[in-house]
Design a protein around this motif. Structure first.
Motif, PDB file in Angstrom:
ATOM      1  N   MET A   1       0.822  -1.208   0.000  1.00 29.90           N
ATOM      2  CA  MET A   1       0.000   0.000   0.000  1.00 29.90           C
ATOM      3  C   MET A   1       0.860   1.264   0.000  1.00 29.90           C
ATOM      4  SD  MET A   1      -3.314  -0.867   2.381  1.00 29.90           S
ATOM      5  CE  MET A   1      -2.428  -1.618   3.735  1.00 29.90           C
ATOM      6  N   LEU A   2       1.945   1.242   0.759  1.00 28.00           N
ATOM      7  CA  LEU A   2       2.835   2.397   0.782  1.00 28.00           C
ATOM      8  C   LEU A   2       3.493   2.610  -0.574  1.00 28.00           C
ATOM      9  CD1 LEU A   2       4.564   1.971   4.267  1.00 28.00           C
ATOM     10  CD2 LEU A   2       2.962   3.769   3.601  1.00 28.00           C
ATOM     11  N   GLU A   3       3.860   1.506  -1.241  1.00 26.10           N
ATOM     12  CA  GLU A   3       4.452   1.619  -2.568  1.00 26.10           C
ATOM     13  C   GLU A   3       3.436   2.179  -3.554  1.00 26.10           C
ATOM     14  OE1 GLU A   3       7.242   1.207  -5.744  1.00 26.10           O
ATOM     15  OE2 GLU A   3       7.377   1.472  -3.571  1.00 26.10           O
ATOM     16  N   SER A   4       2.178   1.716  -3.455  1.00 24.46           N
ATOM     17  CA  SER A   4       1.127   2.241  -4.338  1.00 24.46           C
ATOM     18  C   SER A   4       0.923   3.726  -4.094  1.00 24.46           C
ATOM     19  CB  SER A   4      -0.181   1.478  -4.097  1.00 24.46           C
ATOM     20  OG  SER A   4      -0.044   0.119  -4.469  1.00 24.46           O
TER      21      SER A   4
ATOM     22  N   VAL B   1       1.454   7.231  -6.734  1.00 23.96           N
ATOM     23  CA  VAL B   1       0.292   8.014  -7.162  1.00 23.96           C
ATOM     24  C   VAL B   1       0.675   9.243  -7.982  1.00 23.96           C
ATOM     25  CG1 VAL B   1      -1.593   9.489  -6.351  1.00 23.96           C
ATOM     26  CG2 VAL B   1      -1.339   7.186  -5.444  1.00 23.96           C
ATOM     27  N   PRO B   2       1.548  10.129  -7.485  1.00 22.42           N
ATOM     28  CA  PRO B   2       1.866  11.326  -8.278  1.00 22.42           C
ATOM     29  C   PRO B   2       2.510  11.007  -9.623  1.00 22.42           C
ATOM     30  CG  PRO B   2       3.354  11.130  -6.405  1.00 22.42           C
ATOM     31  CD  PRO B   2       2.251  10.141  -6.186  1.00 22.42           C
ATOM     32  N   HIS B   3       3.313   9.929  -9.666  1.00 23.95           N
ATOM     33  CA  HIS B   3       3.947   9.559 -10.921  1.00 23.95           C
ATOM     34  C   HIS B   3       2.914   9.081 -11.946  1.00 23.95           C
ATOM     35  CE1 HIS B   3       7.655   9.998  -8.783  1.00 23.95           C
ATOM     36  NE2 HIS B   3       7.466   8.935  -8.037  1.00 23.95           N
TER      37      HIS B   3
ATOM     38  N   GLN C   1      11.016   7.074 -12.371  1.00 24.13           N
ATOM     39  CA  GLN C   1      10.180   6.054 -11.739  1.00 24.13           C
ATOM     40  C   GLN C   1       9.319   5.328 -12.762  1.00 24.13           C
ATOM     41  OE1 GLN C   1      10.148   5.037  -8.344  1.00 24.13           O
ATOM     42  NE2 GLN C   1       9.105   3.367  -9.422  1.00 24.13           N
ATOM     43  N   LEU C   2       8.763   6.065 -13.701  1.00 19.47           N
ATOM     44  CA  LEU C   2       7.919   5.445 -14.717  1.00 19.47           C
ATOM     45  C   LEU C   2       8.730   4.496 -15.605  1.00 19.47           C
ATOM     46  CD1 LEU C   2       5.650   8.441 -15.797  1.00 19.47           C
ATOM     47  CD2 LEU C   2       5.012   6.472 -14.391  1.00 19.47           C
ATOM     48  N   PHE C   3       9.962   4.875 -15.928  1.00 15.98           N
ATOM     49  CA  PHE C   3      10.797   3.995 -16.746  1.00 15.98           C
ATOM     50  C   PHE C   3      11.133   2.720 -15.974  1.00 15.98           C
ATOM     51  CE2 PHE C   3      14.780   2.281 -18.283  1.00 15.98           C
ATOM     52  CZ  PHE C   3      14.530   2.187 -19.641  1.00 15.98           C
ATOM     53  N   LEU C   4      11.497   2.872 -14.704  1.00 13.18           N
ATOM     54  CA  LEU C   4      11.823   1.701 -13.887  1.00 13.18           C
ATOM     55  C   LEU C   4      10.618   0.772 -13.784  1.00 13.18           C
ATOM     56  CD1 LEU C   4      14.038   0.418 -12.162  1.00 13.18           C
ATOM     57  CD2 LEU C   4      13.128   1.656 -10.202  1.00 13.18           C
ATOM     58  N   ASP C   5       9.425   1.340 -13.599  1.00 10.98           N
ATOM     59  CA  ASP C   5       8.206   0.522 -13.535  1.00 10.98           C
ATOM     60  C   ASP C   5       7.993  -0.249 -14.835  1.00 10.98           C
ATOM     61  OD1 ASP C   5       7.770   1.545 -11.032  1.00 10.98           O
ATOM     62  OD2 ASP C   5       6.279   3.009 -11.664  1.00 10.98           O
ATOM     63  N   GLU C   6       8.270   0.403 -15.963  1.00  7.95           N
ATOM     64  CA  GLU C   6       8.072  -0.231 -17.274  1.00  7.95           C
ATOM     65  C   GLU C   6       8.985  -1.455 -17.421  1.00  7.95           C
ATOM     66  OE1 GLU C   6       6.389  -0.914 -20.816  1.00  7.95           O
ATOM     67  OE2 GLU C   6       5.907   0.981 -19.807  1.00  7.95           O
ATOM     68  N   VAL C   7      10.252  -1.311 -17.068  1.00  4.05           N
ATOM     69  CA  VAL C   7      11.187  -2.429 -17.191  1.00  4.05           C
ATOM     70  C   VAL C   7      10.821  -3.551 -16.224  1.00  4.05           C
ATOM     71  CG1 VAL C   7      13.605  -3.140 -17.158  1.00  4.05           C
ATOM     72  CG2 VAL C   7      13.013  -0.832 -17.867  1.00  4.05           C
TER      73      VAL C   7
END
Length: 310
Positions: free
Chosen positions: A86-89, A93-95, A296-302
């Motif tokens: 939940m903390l990670e989610s 949020v802002p990203h 952060q968005l790039f890291l999430d994608e990979v």
């Protein structure tokens, strides 16, 4: 004292105080109620009361006090895993909102080892660019030790490379298992032959890769005294490949990086497949980052692509 009956109330989400979950995480991470109180600059009774209220909400004991701090129960371990998710989610949020509203700009700085071949990584770059065309992607190539150092110094937030050790300041996500071969050029007398006893090559001239050499390869060379006669040196894998193709010496290279050279007869693999050195290549990031949205968005994608493949 008997365990309370676990709560299965469908209204739990609307009744629970979410701040209690954050306090629970703080207690676990601090290692005790008193330590959490000191870190949060609060009174210890208020932290204890928050833990008690959370346990009443979930209907289970989450922590046992010990002489050294606290110990999670089975329920506590389950709660901790959920709270961290939940903390990670919440952190994302802002990203994610920025991406959804098409307001993401910035630079993603990545440092990688030379001659990297990864379909997942390449597909992540393509997909990320389609979703975020206003974000600039900057890739630097360096020996693997410099990749780690740049991450630790905060010069980049994302890296791809090898690590023979584990640095506590970094996170490691296995990207793929890479294999190397020992190659010679068409002009070499061993072209077309296999080598079964590596110590027979101890007098051969070798092309080495300096700081870019994987420790697995270094240990293998030293064991069989390979490379005591250095006939070429190149820090970059691509340049080492150039020297080997031109017959300067034998040398170890990543298999995917030279498949075309082997297919066209410019290089010959000397080892049998059973003796090829292997090691993991990791997606690397700083363990405690303050990443901008673009990174952060790039890291999430990979990460999505790596975990989907598994």
């Amino acid at each position: 004292m008997p365990e309370p009956t676990p709560l299965t109330d469908k209204k739990f989400a609307s009744r629970v105080d979410w701040n209690l979950m954050r306090t629970f995480v703080d207690i676990v991470r601090a290692g005790g109620i008193g330590a959490a109180a000191r870190q949060l600059n609060k009174q210890q009774p208020s932290i204890s009361a928050a833990l008690k209220r959370l346990e009443e909400h979930v209907g289970a004991t989450l922590l046992h006090r010990t002489a050294t701090g606290v110990e999670m129960t089975a329920a506590g371990k389950a709660m901790m895993a959920l709270c961290e998710d939940m903390l990670e989610s919440a952190r994302l949020v802002p990203h994610q909102i920025a991406q959804a509203t098409k307001r993401v700009e910035g630079i993603v700085r990545i440092q990688i080892v030379s001659a990297l071949v990864s379909v997942e990584f390449d597909e992540a770059i393509a997909s990320f660019h389609r979703r975020n065309p206003d974000i600039h992607i900057e890739i630097r190539v360096s020996p693997w030790r410099q990749v780690l150092d740049a991450l630790e110094r905060g010069e980049v937030e994302i890296g791809v490379g090898y690590d023979g050790d584990v640095r506590g300041s970094l996170t490691y996500e296995p990207l793929f298992c890479e294999r190397q071969q020992l190659y010679c050029a068409r002009s070499h007398p061993l072209f077309g032959h296999r080598v079964h006893r590596l110590n027979e090559l101890k007098d051969e001239g070798f092309v080495l890769t300096g700081e870019d050499e994987i420790e697995t390869i270094t240990h293998l060379r030293r064991r069989y005294r390979l490379g005591t006669r250095v006939s070429g040196l190149a820090e970059d894998i691509n340049e080492a490949r150039r020297l080997i193709v031109q017959g300067v010496g034998l040398g170890f290279l990543p298999i995917p990086a030279v498949e075309d050279d082997v297919a066209k007869g410019r290089l010959w693999p000397l080892l049998t497949s059973e003796t090829e050195p292997t090691y993991d290549i990791y997606l690397l990031a700083r363990a405690e980052p303050s990443r901008d949205t673009a990174t952060q968005l790039f890291l999430d994608e990979v990460m999505r692509r790596i975990r989907a493949k598994r």
